[in-house]
Design an enzyme around this catalytic site. Structure first.
Site: not given
Ligand code: GLA
Length: 413
Positions: A180, A235
């Site tokens: 990430d 997301d």
């Molecule tokens: C971000 C990512 C998600 C998930 C969260 C975890 O929002 O886009 O897919 O991995 O972090 O904290």
């Protein structure tokens, strides 16, 4: 790897390379005239990805994120149960391979040697034991970190610890890393992600490298290429508008996809319960048309029979996993009636007819428009009903609101 497997992998890689080079040509044509700082992957990049990537087809598996979020509730027993269910529900037989842990598996701090460590209460036997368990079921094990000081959940992350953490993951038997972009302090993005890519390679263990920056820094354009797949969107959620919006964003990026280089419009919502079975079939169809990773994120102990059937549709999965590795493209889009076409390795094409409107509609295209090689007639298999028919070229269906009809069209010999 045995000889047959090696030969098969080589053949797939060769096919993938020639196809990636073709895709590169299209990419160049499409970006001609775009500002010079907008680079695309070079032919060498595409060839290297197709040759060396552990993800020559889009990864398929499970990720816990939408089930547990970062609530700190996921335990090693949950992960084992999920792996068991994937076997007993026929999901591994259908092709799902990875059991991936998302953020919040970590302890609050690194251990006394400075290594990342799992939460000791929820993962008392440690990550190696958990990876061994997943491997013993014939599956692969994935984990999560961030190219920052902290993950999105505020836990220790891997910036400036790239090789140490990659070595740690490899020693646990990790096969997949979702990486990430949280906690990055505004430091240049490309070197941070490149560093982890190189660290993973240096371990000598094939580890799929999944970039997750929500598409913010356009990782599909990074050159030299970094990662086997990259998120193209923020997301998603168990909601028709969110899912169809992710599909639209991802549909525009077809030219960047190829073996070892997949656009990732986030996880499958199938089974979560807030969308209809028709809408879940649409997500599954579109993700397969787009050669997207198929990562389930639903509680498999509660999943409905209809959702399981959707997730196990091997005809649709075969479109996603086709070794040619081409992302399908939108060939027409008018008033919420969207037709996509995806070339497949055997000369056939997958065609999807999606009705995004609120009423039943008839969608029509032709074999020629879909790019199927010319023929006097075509065999048309409906990949959801399994009905097989013959057509002289017209492809048409009445499609319910938010539904998708998906065909495999083969020139008759
Ligand atoms: C971000 C990512 C998600 C998930 C969260 C975890 O929002 O886009 O897919 O991995 O972090 O904290």
């Amino acid at each position: 790897m045995n000889r047959r497997l090696r030969a098969a992998r080589k053949r797939t890689a060769a096919l993938a390379t020639s196809l990636s080079l073709l895709a590169y040509g299209t990419a160049l044509a499409a970006t001609a005239g775009v500002a010079a700082d907008v680079a695309t992957a070079s032919p060498a990049d595409a060839a290297a990805a197709a040759e060396s990537s552990p993800a020559l087809t889009p990864p398929m598996g499970y990720n816990n994120y939408y089930v547990t979020l970062c609530k700190g509730t996921l335990t090693e027993a949950d992960v084992k149960r999920t792996a068991d269910l994937m076997v007993s529900q026929g999901l591994t037989a259908a092709g799902y391979q990875y059991v991936n842990l998302d953020d919040c598996w970590q302890a609050q701090e690194r251990d006394s040697s400075g290594n990342l460590a799992p939460d000791p209460v929820r993962f008392p036997n440690g990550m190696k034991a958990l990876a061994d368990y997943v491997h013993s079921k014939g599956m692969k094990f994935g984990i999560y970190s961030s190219a920052g000081i902290k993950t999105c959940g505020g836990l220790p992350a891997s910036f400036n610890h790239e090789q140490q953490d990659a070595d740690q993951f490899a020693s646990w038997g990790v096969d997949y890393l979702k990486y990430d972009n949280c906690g990055n302090d505004g430091i240049d993005v490309y070197p941070r992600f490149k560093a982890m890519g190189e660290a993973l390679k240096a371990t000598g263990r094939p580890i799929v490298y999944s970039i997750c920056d929500g598409g913010e820094n356009k990782p599909w354009k990074w050159t030299p290429r970094v990662g086997d797949l990259w998120r193209t969107t923020t997301d998603t959620g168990d909601n028709w508008q969110k899912v169809i919006n992710r599909a639209h964003l991802n549909q525009r990026l077809a030219q960047y996809a190829g073996p070892g280089a997949w656009n990732d419009p986030d996880m499958l919502m199938v089974g979560r319960g807030r969308m209809t079975d028709t809408e879940y079939r649409t997500q599954f169809s579109l993700w397969s048309m787009m050669a997207a990773p198929l990562l389930m994120s639903t509680d498999l102990s509660k999943v409905s029979a209809a959702s399981l059937e959707t997730l196990r549709n091997t005809d649709v999965i075969a479109v996603d996993q086709d070794p040619l590795g081409k992302q399908g493209t939108v060939i027409s889009n008018s008033g919420g009636l969207v037709v996509m076409s995806k070339p497949l390795h055997d000369g056939s094409r997958a065609v999807s007819l999606t009705n995004e409107t609120d009423t039943t509609q008839t969608l029509t295209t032709t074999a020629t428009a879909a790019g199927v090689p010319g023929a006097a007639s075509y065999t048309v298999k409906d990949l959801w009903t399994k009905n097989i028919s013959t057509s002289t070229g017209t492809i048409s269906a009445s499609v319910p609101s938010h539904g998708t009809v998906m065909y495999r069209i083969t020139p008759a010999t």
